[in-house]
Design an enzyme around this catalytic site. Structure first.
Site, PDB file in Angstrom:
ATOM      1  N   PHE A   1       0.815  -1.219   0.000  1.00  0.00           N
ATOM      2  CA  PHE A   1       0.000   0.000   0.000  1.00  0.00           C
ATOM      3  C   PHE A   1       0.845   1.264   0.000  1.00  0.00           C
ATOM      4  CE2 PHE A   1       0.992   0.028   4.513  1.00  0.00           C
ATOM      5  CZ  PHE A   1       1.032   1.384   4.811  1.00  0.00           C
TER       6      PHE A   1
ATOM      7  N   LYS B   1      -1.177  -6.860  -9.342  1.00  0.00           N
ATOM      8  CA  LYS B   1      -2.129  -7.038  -8.234  1.00  0.00           C
ATOM      9  C   LYS B   1      -1.724  -6.028  -7.161  1.00  0.00           C
ATOM     10  CE  LYS B   1      -2.980  -8.352  -4.572  1.00  0.00           C
ATOM     11  NZ  LYS B   1      -3.382  -7.406  -3.497  1.00  0.00           N
TER      12      LYS B   1
ATOM     13  N   GLU C   1      -4.947  -3.797  -1.928  1.00  0.00           N
ATOM     14  CA  GLU C   1      -6.393  -3.564  -1.914  1.00  0.00           C
ATOM     15  C   GLU C   1      -6.740  -2.327  -1.077  1.00  0.00           C
ATOM     16  OE1 GLU C   1      -4.601  -5.919  -0.584  1.00  0.00           O
ATOM     17  OE2 GLU C   1      -5.627  -7.090   0.964  1.00  0.00           O
ATOM     18  N   ARG C   2      -5.729  -1.723  -0.412  1.00  0.00           N
ATOM     19  CA  ARG C   2      -6.041  -0.550   0.423  1.00  0.00           C
ATOM     20  C   ARG C   2      -6.045   0.752  -0.370  1.00  0.00           C
ATOM     21  NH1 ARG C   2      -2.051  -1.674   5.445  1.00  0.00           N
ATOM     22  NH2 ARG C   2      -1.775  -3.841   4.911  1.00  0.00           N
TER      23      ARG C   2
ATOM     24  N   SER D   1       5.350  -7.007   3.278  1.00  0.00           N
ATOM     25  CA  SER D   1       5.945  -7.360   4.569  1.00  0.00           C
ATOM     26  C   SER D   1       6.684  -8.704   4.456  1.00  0.00           C
ATOM     27  CB  SER D   1       4.863  -7.402   5.636  1.00  0.00           C
ATOM     28  OG  SER D   1       3.797  -8.221   5.218  1.00  0.00           O
TER      29      SER D   1
ATOM     30  N   CYS E   1       9.553   1.859   3.487  1.00  0.00           N
ATOM     31  CA  CYS E   1      10.508   0.790   3.804  1.00  0.00           C
ATOM     32  C   CYS E   1      11.920   1.340   3.901  1.00  0.00           C
ATOM     33  CB  CYS E   1      10.442  -0.304   2.764  1.00  0.00           C
ATOM     34  SG  CYS E   1      11.078   0.227   1.190  1.00  0.00           S
TER      35      CYS E   1
ATOM     36  N   GLU F   1       9.343  -4.330  12.893  1.00  0.00           N
ATOM     37  CA  GLU F   1       9.056  -3.097  12.149  1.00  0.00           C
ATOM     38  C   GLU F   1       7.791  -2.458  12.735  1.00  0.00           C
ATOM     39  OE1 GLU F   1       7.635  -3.779   8.083  1.00  0.00           O
ATOM     40  OE2 GLU F   1       8.843  -2.085   7.420  1.00  0.00           O
TER      41      GLU F   1
END
Ligand code: NAD
Length: 499
Positions: A149, A173, A176-177, A226, A281, A383
């Site tokens: 995201f 893909k 979805e957020r 992640s 990240c 994290e």
């Protein structure tokens, strides 16, 4: 309610009965849209298109493919403000940061515009008597990208820019957020002249991801997200004989040597630890001052700088950073601050329970500084991915070098110093993939490559640059000899021997 659907050539649209995922506006705390969650049958429709168009695209000469990239770059630039606003409204990052998200992706598209040059192979004339050897890079066929995201424009462009320029079809893909910008990018790609079906977007969660991992027509998968999921993608994808690169989480350290310019460090940390609410990240959520004097001086300068940060809605031009992405993520970040406190960390500035006047339902977390964090603490090992800066005090250079080197993540690291020898020593010895020397967020430019080590990266090949090209192509090696065909049989084909 705004509906977001798959971007698949000829797709009739998801019916009312399909599973949906709500899209927040993190600044207001309201649901603003819904995205359809697809399954294996949706993926099948995209694969059928990709199979149809990819061979012709691969046969299109590279300069024509490059022209599509040039035009796509122009269109993204022409639509940049609208894209940035849309991105910010779903992600929560401020519009300025959203521009950066798009810009860093566009830089990979710029690199992909040079595909005719980048694709040139190797050639040896006269490797044996009358024998030449050459190599060529051929596309893999259909590639897929599964993205997080936190960079909904940049990371898809890292992947499809190189994959498609190299001659592949690509199925994306996205998270979805915040799925709207990836769909807009695919629309613009068609507008730029790409054949429909070359870049498609399928939405979904684990069900769609598993369909991608298991589909025999997909040759390669690039993943960013992640670490546990990255490891899962890598294991299942490679077990299915796919080429996989899977990049994971991070916990980047900033080492501050006693001779560092502390004003510069504080300025850099304000951006690198808190910018984009720490949801990067390559953020710098751990600062490691070397020596107690450095630690105390740094802390004294950090406190007023952090207190001066302005938290605001994503379209507030004065805001330093906006909300985090979902209410669950806000609770998670606040949970980590509480864990750090329970573990003995000193909460110097506490961002828990922060509300923004007029936007009380937004997912805001105040900037947080935690001192006296130690390597045995869970809040250090994991994290947090929020606007939280942890300070770990090191007694000397060797201890400071060990901390990032022994951490489970190895994405980025930075050292702040005026001493060239210390910097060089650090850069050579640290066990981390990307190193900054007086550079807080050392994301390599598009013509180098990006990739972390340890649990930050599974697989051998980096993102973008020439590494990206290697990932999205396979090399064919040709050894040729052309007999003179004299007709008397004296020059019959011989197996070539070298040397
Ligand atoms: P995430 O792992 O939750 O999701 C990433 C992708 O995986 C999404 O497309 C999601 O739909 C899919 N996914 C989620 N759960 C899944 C499951 N159980 N099975 C299969 N697929 C699943 O990551 P996120 O929260 O979207 O992004 C933040 C994370 O990404 C952070 O850990 C961050 O450090 C990392 N990240 C890493 C890099 C890098 O280059 N190393 C860059 C950006 C973000």
């Amino acid at each position: 309610m705004r509906q977001i659907d798959h971007f698949i050539q000829g797709y009739a649209g998801s019916g009312a009965g399909v599973r949906k995922h709500s899209i927040w506006n993190p600044s207001t705390g309201e649901v603003q849209a819904e995205v359809a969650l697809g399954d294996a049958s949706v993926l099948e429709a995209a694969i059928a298109n990709a199979k149809r168009v990819q061979p012709e695209w691969a046969a299109t000469n590279p300069q024509k493919r490059a022209r599509v990239m040039f035009e796509f770059k122009r269109l993204v630039e022409a639509n940049k403000q609208a894209l940035a606003e849309l991105l910010a409204s779903e992600h929560g990052k401020v519009v300025d940061d959203a521009h950066g998200d798009i810009q860093r992706g566009l830089e990979v598209i710029e690199f992909a515009c040079g595909i005719p040059q980048a694709l040139k192979g190797e050639y040896t004339n006269g490797a044996g008597p009358g024998i030449d050897v050459y190599s060529m890079r051929q596309p893999l066929g259909i590639g897929a990208g599964i993205t997080p995201f936190n960079f909904p424009a940049m990371i898809p462009m890292w992947m499809f820019g190189m994959a498609i320029a190299a001659g592949n079809a690509f199925i994306l893909k996205p998270s979805e957020r915040d799925p709207s910008v990836p769909v807009r990018l695919a629309e613009l790609f068609v507008e730029a002249g790409a054949p429909e079906g070359l870049l498609q977007v399928v939405h979904g969660d684990k069900e769609m991801v598993d369909a991608i991992l298991d589909h025999p027509a997909i040759a390669a998968i690039s993943f960013v997200g992640s670490s546990d999921i990255a490891h899962y993608i890598y294991s299942r994808g490679t077990a299915n004989n796919k080429r996989v690169q899977a990049f994971g989480g991070a916990k980047n350290h900033g080492i501050v040597m006693p001779d560092a310019d502390l004003d510069q460090v504080v300025n850099d940390l304000a951006g690198a630890a808190f910018g984009s609410a720490g949801e990067r990240c390559m953020a710098l959520p751990v600062v490691v001052p070397v020596g107690e004097d450095t630690a105390n001086a740094l802390r004294a300068k950090l406190i007023p700088a952090i207190n001066a940060l302005r938290v605001g809605v994503s379209n507030d031009p004065e805001a330093h950073y906006g909300p985090v992405v979902t209410p669950e993520h806000k609770a998670r970040v606040e949970g980590w601050i509480s864990t750090a406190e329970a573990e003995g960390g000193e909460i110097v500035i506490d961002g828990r329970g922060f509300t923004l006047q007029g936007h009380e339902n937004g997912f805001f977390v105040g900037p947080t500084l935690i001192d006296h964090v130690t390597p045995d603490m869970e809040s250090y090992k994991e994290e947090i991915f929020g606007p939280v800066l942890q300070m770990v005090r090191a007694k000397d250079f060797e201890e400071a070098l060990r901390l990032p080197s022994e951490h489970q993540y190895g994405n980025g690291v930075a050292i702040f110093t005026r001493n060239g020898h210390a910097a060089r020593e650090f850069a050579h010895r640290v066990n981390v993939g990307m190193v900054g020397i007086n550079v807080p967020i050392p994301v390599p430019v598009a013509y180098h490559s990006f990739g972390g080590w340890k649990r930050s990266g599974f697989g051998d090949i980096d993102q973008y640059g020439m590494e990206g090209l290697r990932f999205w192509t396979k090399t064919k090696k040709i050894t040729q000899r052309w007999p003179d065909g004299g007709g008397d049989g004296s020059n019959a084909f011989l197996i070539p021997t070298m040397g």
